[in-house]
Design a protein around this motif. Structure first.
Motif, PDB file in Angstrom:
ATOM      1  N   THR A   2       3.652   5.293  14.670  1.00  0.00           N
ATOM      2  CA  THR A   2       4.260   5.537  13.699  1.00  0.00           C
ATOM      3  C   THR A   2       5.084   4.008  13.322  1.00  0.00           C
ATOM      4  O   THR A   2       5.848   3.772  13.629  1.00  0.00           O
ATOM      5  CB  THR A   2       4.691   6.896  13.593  1.00  0.00           C
ATOM      6  OG1 THR A   2       3.913   7.630  14.397  1.00  0.00           O
ATOM      7  CG2 THR A   2       5.081   7.066  12.115  1.00  0.00           C
ATOM      8  N   ILE A   3       4.865   3.459  12.499  1.00  0.00           N
ATOM      9  CA  ILE A   3       4.745   2.384  11.370  1.00  0.00           C
ATOM     10  C   ILE A   3       5.695   3.395  10.289  1.00  0.00           C
ATOM     11  O   ILE A   3       4.836   3.738   9.054  1.00  0.00           O
ATOM     12  CB  ILE A   3       4.469   1.267  11.300  1.00  0.00           C
ATOM     13  CG1 ILE A   3       3.629   0.977  12.562  1.00  0.00           C
ATOM     14  CG2 ILE A   3       5.412   0.090  10.476  1.00  0.00           C
ATOM     15  CD1 ILE A   3       2.778  -0.316  12.495  1.00  0.00           C
ATOM     16  N   LYS A   4       7.654   2.344  10.065  1.00  0.00           N
ATOM     17  CA  LYS A   4       7.509   2.864   8.620  1.00  0.00           C
ATOM     18  C   LYS A   4       7.490   2.125   8.141  1.00  0.00           C
ATOM     19  O   LYS A   4       6.766   0.876   7.931  1.00  0.00           O
ATOM     20  CB  LYS A   4       9.424   3.206   9.049  1.00  0.00           C
ATOM     21  CG  LYS A   4       9.846   1.616   9.237  1.00  0.00           C
ATOM     22  CD  LYS A   4      11.164   1.810   9.723  1.00  0.00           C
ATOM     23  CE  LYS A   4      11.572   0.007   9.688  1.00  0.00           C
ATOM     24  NZ  LYS A   4      12.908   0.494   9.740  1.00  0.00           N
ATOM     25  N   SER A   5       7.404   2.775   6.165  1.00  0.00           N
ATOM     26  CA  SER A   5       6.975   2.489   5.680  1.00  0.00           C
ATOM     27  C   SER A   5       7.506   1.078   4.900  1.00  0.00           C
ATOM     28  O   SER A   5       8.643   0.733   4.687  1.00  0.00           O
ATOM     29  CB  SER A   5       6.944   2.607   3.922  1.00  0.00           C
ATOM     30  OG  SER A   5       6.459   2.282   2.938  1.00  0.00           O
ATOM     31  N   ARG A   6       7.554  -0.163   5.238  1.00  0.00           N
ATOM     32  CA  ARG A   6       8.046  -1.376   4.489  1.00  0.00           C
ATOM     33  C   ARG A   6       6.982  -2.348   3.754  1.00  0.00           C
ATOM     34  O   ARG A   6       5.748  -1.886   4.051  1.00  0.00           O
ATOM     35  CB  ARG A   6       8.549  -2.153   6.264  1.00  0.00           C
ATOM     36  CG  ARG A   6       9.761  -1.301   7.480  1.00  0.00           C
ATOM     37  CD  ARG A   6       9.360  -3.021   8.174  1.00  0.00           C
ATOM     38  NE  ARG A   6      10.350  -3.313   7.946  1.00  0.00           N
ATOM     39  CZ  ARG A   6      10.449  -4.382   8.904  1.00  0.00           C
ATOM     40  NH1 ARG A   6      10.317  -4.802  10.258  1.00  0.00           N
ATOM     41  NH2 ARG A   6      11.309  -5.815   8.292  1.00  0.00           N
ATOM     42  N   GLN A   7       7.288  -3.247   3.032  1.00  0.00           N
ATOM     43  CA  GLN A   7       6.823  -4.176   2.166  1.00  0.00           C
ATOM     44  C   GLN A   7       7.426  -6.013   3.159  1.00  0.00           C
ATOM     45  O   GLN A   7       8.317  -5.934   3.363  1.00  0.00           O
ATOM     46  CB  GLN A   7       6.780  -4.229   0.821  1.00  0.00           C
ATOM     47  CG  GLN A   7       6.419  -2.886   0.954  1.00  0.00           C
ATOM     48  CD  GLN A   7       6.495  -2.576  -0.726  1.00  0.00           C
ATOM     49  OE1 GLN A   7       7.375  -3.533  -1.706  1.00  0.00           O
ATOM     50  NE2 GLN A   7       5.872  -1.801  -1.748  1.00  0.00           N
ATOM     51  N   GLU A  55      -2.409  -1.584  13.140  1.00  0.00           N
ATOM     52  CA  GLU A  55      -1.484  -0.759  13.563  1.00  0.00           C
ATOM     53  C   GLU A  55      -0.341  -1.833  14.185  1.00  0.00           C
ATOM     54  O   GLU A  55       1.258  -2.230  14.079  1.00  0.00           O
ATOM     55  CB  GLU A  55      -1.244   1.014  13.403  1.00  0.00           C
ATOM     56  CG  GLU A  55      -0.572   1.123  13.485  1.00  0.00           C
ATOM     57  CD  GLU A  55       0.286   2.889  13.826  1.00  0.00           C
ATOM     58  OE1 GLU A  55       1.074   3.371  14.001  1.00  0.00           O
ATOM     59  OE2 GLU A  55      -1.117   3.370  14.055  1.00  0.00           O
ATOM     60  N   THR A  58       0.317  -5.011  12.186  1.00  0.00           N
ATOM     61  CA  THR A  58       0.679  -4.582  11.737  1.00  0.00           C
ATOM     62  C   THR A  58       2.492  -4.994  12.335  1.00  0.00           C
ATOM     63  O   THR A  58       3.590  -5.207  11.262  1.00  0.00           O
ATOM     64  CB  THR A  58       0.930  -3.104  10.676  1.00  0.00           C
ATOM     65  OG1 THR A  58      -0.261  -3.572  10.402  1.00  0.00           O
ATOM     66  CG2 THR A  58       2.080  -3.537   9.350  1.00  0.00           C
TER      67      THR A  58
END
Length: 75
Positions: A2-7, A55, A58
């Motif tokens: 699970t990847i935390k939301s980042r930009q 994923e 990313t």
């Protein structure tokens, strides 16, 4: 995974992809597992699962991004 939301900005993405390629060129042996990732991707698709490749990529791109931002850029 699970990847935390980042930009990341487009220029940051460009820099990290260039660094990714630089690393591949300098140490291709570290990337020999790509063939296993191709097999995993195809197996996931054949089983009707969403492949985890994107994923993983990313996460690696953000790892490179974080490393680049932790290291001062020489003038």
């Amino acid at each position: 995974m699970t990847i935390k939301s980042r930009q990341m900005s487009a220029p940051d993405m460009t820099r990290t992809f260039n660094e990714w390629m630089r690393r591949y060129i300098e140490e291709p042996e570290k990337y020999t597992r790509e063939f296993q990732r191709v097999r995993d991707f195809l197996a996931d698709e054949a089983a009707g699962r969403e492949p985890s490749y994107g994923e993983s990529c990313t996460a690696y791109q953000f790892e490179i991004f974080d490393e680049m931002n932790a290291t001062p850029i020489a003038d």
